[in-house]
Design a protein around this motif. Structure first.
Motif, PDB file in Angstrom:
ATOM      1  N   VAL A 124       0.619  -0.602  -5.430  1.00  0.00           N
ATOM      2  CA  VAL A 124       1.015  -0.703  -4.031  1.00  0.00           C
ATOM      3  C   VAL A 124       1.305   0.729  -3.590  1.00  0.00           C
ATOM      4  O   VAL A 124       2.144   1.411  -4.192  1.00  0.00           O
ATOM      5  N   ALA A 125       0.605   1.199  -2.568  1.00  0.00           N
ATOM      6  CA  ALA A 125       0.722   2.595  -2.125  1.00  0.00           C
ATOM      7  C   ALA A 125       1.126   2.653  -0.663  1.00  0.00           C
ATOM      8  O   ALA A 125       0.635   1.886   0.165  1.00  0.00           O
ATOM      9  N   VAL A 126       2.029   3.588  -0.358  1.00  0.00           N
ATOM     10  CA  VAL A 126       2.458   3.846   1.014  1.00  0.00           C
ATOM     11  C   VAL A 126       1.982   5.247   1.383  1.00  0.00           C
ATOM     12  O   VAL A 126       2.289   6.221   0.687  1.00  0.00           O
ATOM     13  N   VAL A 127       1.220   5.348   2.479  1.00  0.00           N
ATOM     14  CA  VAL A 127       0.568   6.607   2.860  1.00  0.00           C
ATOM     15  C   VAL A 127       1.024   7.032   4.248  1.00  0.00           C
ATOM     16  O   VAL A 127       1.093   6.210   5.172  1.00  0.00           O
ATOM     17  N   CYS A 128       1.331   8.318   4.385  1.00  0.00           N
ATOM     18  CA  CYS A 128       1.671   8.894   5.687  1.00  0.00           C
ATOM     19  C   CYS A 128       1.257  10.359   5.692  1.00  0.00           C
ATOM     20  O   CYS A 128       1.471  11.071   4.698  1.00  0.00           O
ATOM     21  N   ASP A 129       0.637  10.825   6.787  1.00  0.00           N
ATOM     22  CA  ASP A 129       0.194  12.218   6.912  1.00  0.00           C
ATOM     23  C   ASP A 129      -0.707  12.640   5.753  1.00  0.00           C
ATOM     24  O   ASP A 129      -0.562  13.727   5.187  1.00  0.00           O
ATOM     25  N   GLN A 130      -1.623  11.762   5.366  1.00  0.00           N
ATOM     26  CA  GLN A 130      -2.584  12.041   4.297  1.00  0.00           C
ATOM     27  C   GLN A 130      -1.913  12.274   2.950  1.00  0.00           C
ATOM     28  O   GLN A 130      -2.497  12.887   2.044  1.00  0.00           O
ATOM     29  N   GLU A 131      -0.686  11.784   2.784  1.00  0.00           N
ATOM     30  CA  GLU A 131       0.010  11.883   1.506  1.00  0.00           C
ATOM     31  C   GLU A 131       0.423  10.490   1.039  1.00  0.00           C
ATOM     32  O   GLU A 131       0.825   9.646   1.846  1.00  0.00           O
ATOM     33  N   VAL A 132       0.319  10.247  -0.272  1.00  0.00           N
ATOM     34  CA  VAL A 132       0.827   9.020  -0.864  1.00  0.00           C
ATOM     35  C   VAL A 132       2.320   9.244  -1.121  1.00  0.00           C
ATOM     36  O   VAL A 132       2.710   9.856  -2.119  1.00  0.00           O
ATOM     37  N   VAL A 133       3.143   8.767  -0.196  1.00  0.00           N
ATOM     38  CA  VAL A 133       4.577   9.042  -0.288  1.00  0.00           C
ATOM     39  C   VAL A 133       5.276   8.128  -1.285  1.00  0.00           C
ATOM     40  O   VAL A 133       6.376   8.441  -1.752  1.00  0.00           O
ATOM     41  N   LEU A 134       4.648   6.996  -1.615  1.00  0.00           N
ATOM     42  CA  LEU A 134       5.205   6.094  -2.625  1.00  0.00           C
ATOM     43  C   LEU A 134       4.063   5.345  -3.287  1.00  0.00           C
ATOM     44  O   LEU A 134       3.184   4.814  -2.602  1.00  0.00           O
ATOM     45  N   LEU A 135       4.080   5.302  -4.613  1.00  0.00           N
ATOM     46  CA  LEU A 135       3.055   4.582  -5.371  1.00  0.00           C
ATOM     47  C   LEU A 135       3.730   3.864  -6.522  1.00  0.00           C
ATOM     48  O   LEU A 135       4.364   4.489  -7.375  1.00  0.00           O
ATOM     49  N   VAL A 136       3.623   2.535  -6.535  1.00  0.00           N
ATOM     50  CA  VAL A 136       4.144   1.735  -7.641  1.00  0.00           C
ATOM     51  C   VAL A 136       2.976   1.019  -8.311  1.00  0.00           C
ATOM     52  O   VAL A 136       1.981   0.687  -7.667  1.00  0.00           O
ATOM     53  N   GLY A 137       3.106   0.791  -9.611  1.00  0.00           N
ATOM     54  CA  GLY A 137       2.033   0.184 -10.377  1.00  0.00           C
ATOM     55  C   GLY A 137       1.370   1.201 -11.285  1.00  0.00           C
ATOM     56  O   GLY A 137       1.603   2.410 -11.184  1.00  0.00           O
ATOM     57  N   ASP A 138       0.499   0.715 -12.180  1.00  0.00           N
ATOM     58  CA  ASP A 138      -0.120   1.579 -13.185  1.00  0.00           C
ATOM     59  C   ASP A 138      -1.537   2.020 -12.828  1.00  0.00           C
ATOM     60  O   ASP A 138      -2.084   2.903 -13.487  1.00  0.00           O
ATOM     61  N   LEU A 139      -2.139   1.451 -11.781  1.00  0.00           N
ATOM     62  CA  LEU A 139      -3.506   1.842 -11.406  1.00  0.00           C
ATOM     63  C   LEU A 139      -3.464   3.035 -10.448  1.00  0.00           C
ATOM     64  O   LEU A 139      -3.887   2.952  -9.293  1.00  0.00           O
ATOM     65  N   ARG A 140      -2.963   4.151 -10.932  1.00  0.00           N
ATOM     66  CA  ARG A 140      -2.740   5.310 -10.071  1.00  0.00           C
ATOM     67  C   ARG A 140      -4.062   5.955  -9.630  1.00  0.00           C
ATOM     68  O   ARG A 140      -4.230   6.319  -8.465  1.00  0.00           O
ATOM     69  N   LYS A 141      -5.010   6.109 -10.551  1.00  0.00           N
ATOM     70  CA  LYS A 141      -6.284   6.722 -10.196  1.00  0.00           C
ATOM     71  C   LYS A 141      -7.009   5.901  -9.145  1.00  0.00           C
ATOM     72  O   LYS A 141      -7.570   6.447  -8.194  1.00  0.00           O
ATOM     73  N   GLU A 142      -6.997   4.584  -9.317  1.00  0.00           N
ATOM     74  CA  GLU A 142      -7.647   3.707  -8.355  1.00  0.00           C
ATOM     75  C   GLU A 142      -6.973   3.813  -6.985  1.00  0.00           C
ATOM     76  O   GLU A 142      -7.637   3.789  -5.934  1.00  0.00           O
ATOM     77  N   ALA A 143      -5.650   3.950  -6.970  1.00  0.00           N
ATOM     78  CA  ALA A 143      -4.926   4.045  -5.705  1.00  0.00           C
ATOM     79  C   ALA A 143      -5.283   5.330  -4.967  1.00  0.00           C
ATOM     80  O   ALA A 143      -5.548   5.309  -3.751  1.00  0.00           O
ATOM     81  N   TYR A 144      -5.310   6.466  -5.674  1.00  0.00           N
ATOM     82  CA  TYR A 144      -5.648   7.728  -5.016  1.00  0.00           C
ATOM     83  C   TYR A 144      -7.099   7.738  -4.547  1.00  0.00           C
ATOM     84  O   TYR A 144      -7.424   8.280  -3.481  1.00  0.00           O
ATOM     85  N   ARG A 145      -7.981   7.107  -5.331  1.00  0.00           N
ATOM     86  CA  ARG A 145      -9.382   7.061  -4.933  1.00  0.00           C
ATOM     87  C   ARG A 145      -9.565   6.209  -3.684  1.00  0.00           C
ATOM     88  O   ARG A 145     -10.317   6.590  -2.769  1.00  0.00           O
TER      89      ARG A 145
END
Length: 329
Positions: A124-145
């Protein structure tokens, strides 16, 4: 802003009060809330990730603190088995009327293992101003992609976790007291010890007791619980001290479905050279934990006669775990 996604029952009034025990009792659902502090739209804000579970569905809610401290901006997701498309998606809302905040989630392969909160294979990712300000969970690469955004320059801080769980005598949860620490299994069990020749008409006097275990080890054993229904003790995990506060008044003296409140507050042992005489230690093979120091106040109000408002839990660590244990007869 109208939300087109179905709202689980346990979220019907959660945004009005994060401790709305009436809603929890009525819904009969386990609820896990994680509160993070981070920077959004040039302001320090709290983001709350809430999971709920009952026999019919899992629910996810993400809310961002508004300008006056209220949870004004929110995204809700209903996870029913027959709505597969809702297990992955995104939603946008505006903060201050002009700053876009995007919520991305992927729960298609999430493993819950019987828990309210997923344990792996999700994000679960929260994005603001082209930044991931909060990311929970283990699929980090998939979230950034998927978001196409960079990590924020400021890491979010986990301020607190609040869990509502139901049981008869035993209540269990898992917790990390630092982001880089290991998971600990916590269990609380309320027992009735019978003494022959007691004061009851049958000659057997029943005395309630309580045990709190960390990773299978009994770290706190409270005898004569009817006299010690409120209290606190310290336990030690590596170089970290954890203050444990409990209030089980309503378990013992209030009829009907009532909750007890337990607070787990980590503190660096090195910051207190004098150890409590009631402290307990358990061993662990994990590396030493490191916690930052802060004086940010934390308060708790249960809204019942079993209140922990009198306890001072403002210690050196930012994080607190609030466990509301609802006893079902």
């Amino acid at each position: 802003m109208q939300d087109a996604i179905g709202i689980p029952a346990c979220f019907s009034s959660a945004l009005k009060s994060s401790d709305d025990h009436t809603t929890v009792t009525r819904s009969g659902q386990s609820v896990h809330m994680s509160v993070y502090r981070t920077k959004i739209a040039d302001h320090c804000r709290l983001i709350t990730i809430t999971w709920c579970k009952n026999l019919m569905l899992h629910g996810l809610s993400v809310s961002v603190e508004g300008p006056e401290g209220e949870a004004q901006y929110s995204c809700k997701v209903e996870l029913k088995p027959w709505y597969f498309w809702r297990k992955q998606g995104s939603k946008r809302f505006l903060v201050h009327g002009n700053k876009a905040v995007d919520i991305f989630w992927d729960l298609k392969a999430a493993k819950f293992n019987g828990e309210t909160e997923p344990t792996s294979e999700y994000y679960v990712a929260v994005v603001c101003d082209q930044e991931v300000v909060l990311l929970v969970g283990d699929l980090r690469k998939e979230a950034y992609r998927r978001t196409g955004c960079r990590p924020a320059l400021i890491d979010p801080i986990l301020v607190s976790k609040k869990e509502h769980i139901f049981g008869k005598r035993k209540f269990s949860t898992r917790a990390k007291f630092h982001e880089k620490g290991r998971w600990h299994e916590i269990s609380i069990e309320c027992k009735n010890k019978s003494n022959i020749g007691g004061e009851s008409s049958s000659g057997v006097h029943v005395q309630p007791e309580m045990e709190i275990r960390f990773d299978g080890h009994v770290v706190i054993h409270v005898k004569h619980l009817q006299w010690k229904f409120r209290g606190n003790e310290s336990i030690h995990l590596n170089k970290m001290r954890v203050e444990v506060y409990w209030d089980v008044h309503d378990w013992l003296f209030s009829p009907g479905l009532k909750h007890a409140l337990f607070i787990f507050k980590p503190v660096l042992s090195s910051m207190s050279l004098s150890m409590s005489s009631s402290s307990h230690s358990i061993s662990s093979s994990s590396p030493p934990l490191s916690l930052s120091s802060t004086s940010t106040p934390l308060s708790t109000q249960t809204g019942s006669s079993g209140s922990l408002e009198g306890f001072s839990v403002n210690e050196s660590s930012e994080f607190c775990l609030f466990l509301y244990a609802w006893k079902v007869e």
